[in-house]
Scaffold this motif. Structure first.
Motif, PDB file in Angstrom:
ATOM      1  N   UNK A  76      28.715  12.639  -5.350  1.00  9.32           N
ATOM      2  CA  UNK A  76      29.143  13.575  -4.304  1.00  9.32           C
ATOM      3  C   UNK A  76      30.647  13.652  -4.668  1.00  9.32           C
ATOM      4  N   UNK A  77      31.727  14.727  -4.266  1.00  8.50           N
ATOM      5  CA  UNK A  77      33.034  13.999  -4.689  1.00  8.50           C
ATOM      6  C   UNK A  77      33.920  13.664  -3.745  1.00  8.50           C
ATOM      7  N   UNK A  78      34.918  12.713  -3.893  1.00  4.50           N
ATOM      8  CA  UNK A  78      36.008  11.841  -3.239  1.00  4.50           C
ATOM      9  C   UNK A  78      36.318  12.977  -1.892  1.00  4.50           C
ATOM     10  N   UNK A  79      36.228  12.211  -0.426  1.00  3.95           N
ATOM     11  CA  UNK A  79      36.473  12.819   0.527  1.00  3.95           C
ATOM     12  C   UNK A  79      37.833  11.378   1.084  1.00  3.95           C
ATOM     13  N   UNK A  80      38.663  11.587   2.044  1.00  2.33           N
ATOM     14  CA  UNK A  80      39.330  10.842   2.218  1.00  2.33           C
ATOM     15  C   UNK A  80      38.722   9.757   3.735  1.00  2.33           C
ATOM     16  N   UNK A  81      39.139   8.674   2.994  1.00  8.58           N
ATOM     17  CA  UNK A  81      38.726   7.271   3.983  1.00  8.58           C
ATOM     18  C   UNK A  81      37.556   6.843   3.340  1.00  8.58           C
ATOM     19  N   UNK A  82      36.651   7.619   2.369  1.00  8.29           N
ATOM     20  CA  UNK A  82      35.254   7.325   1.572  1.00  8.29           C
ATOM     21  C   UNK A  82      34.714   5.797   1.291  1.00  8.29           C
TER      22      UNK A  82
END
Length: 176
Positions: free
Chosen positions: A151-157
């Protein structure tokens, strides 16, 4: 986890931060394929699966990985996981330096766009980024684990991954 041979390296999942602050996540999927997500830097938000790569052992515990992306970007990474160090050189085409937003996507679904941009814009001179990095996470995901970069990166991943909130003990995505 001690790394000596390719069998130790293949299937490993890393998070590392370059000295310039760019944060990357990278997975040695098998002997010829890598997946990665970019969490910081000029192309943060970009992610790629099934990138063909050359993966070799240079000496005990030191591994080199090289590839060329559909963008025309060339990458050479030297992993020293036993020391939590890595050195990378990224050779960005001029068009990526000038239009990084074009590449911020799931590349696999936009190969034609990458090839069109490579043909439309200047490729030279290349923007060369040679940097050391600190490896901040190493996980043993196993070979061909499609859940590692899915999945796409997200803030805090990357913080979630390091804290054990992203993968369970079998390296499957929690809450998926």
């Amino acid at each position: 986890m001690i790394f000596k041979d390719l069998s130790d390296f293949l299937g490993a999942h890393f998070i590392y931060t370059y000295d310039n602050g760019w944060e990357y996540e990278w997975y040695a999927k098998n002997s010829h394929t890598v997946d990665y997500r970019i969490h910081g830097g000029m192309v943060a938000g970009r992610w790629v699966t099934d990138q063909e790569a050359h993966i070799v052992k240079l000496t005990d515990g030191v591994f080199k990985v090289t590839w060329t992306e559909p963008t025309g970007t060339d990458v050479a990474l030297d992993f020293m996981p036993n020391e939590n160090k890595m050195h990378g050189v990224i050779f960005f085409p001029k068009w990526v330096e000038e239009h990084p937003e074009i590449t911020v996507c799931y590349q696999n679904e936009h190969i034609n766009l990458m090839e069109e941009a490579r043909a439309k814009y200047d490729n030279y001179p290349k923007y060369i980024v040679p940097e050391f990095a600190k490896i901040t996470y190493i996980g043993k995901a196993g070979l061909d684990n499609e859940e590692v970069i899915s999945e796409a990166p997200y803030k805090g991943m990357t913080d979630d991954i390091r804290a054990g909130k992203y993968f369970n003990g079998d390296y499957k995505r929690i809450g998926k």
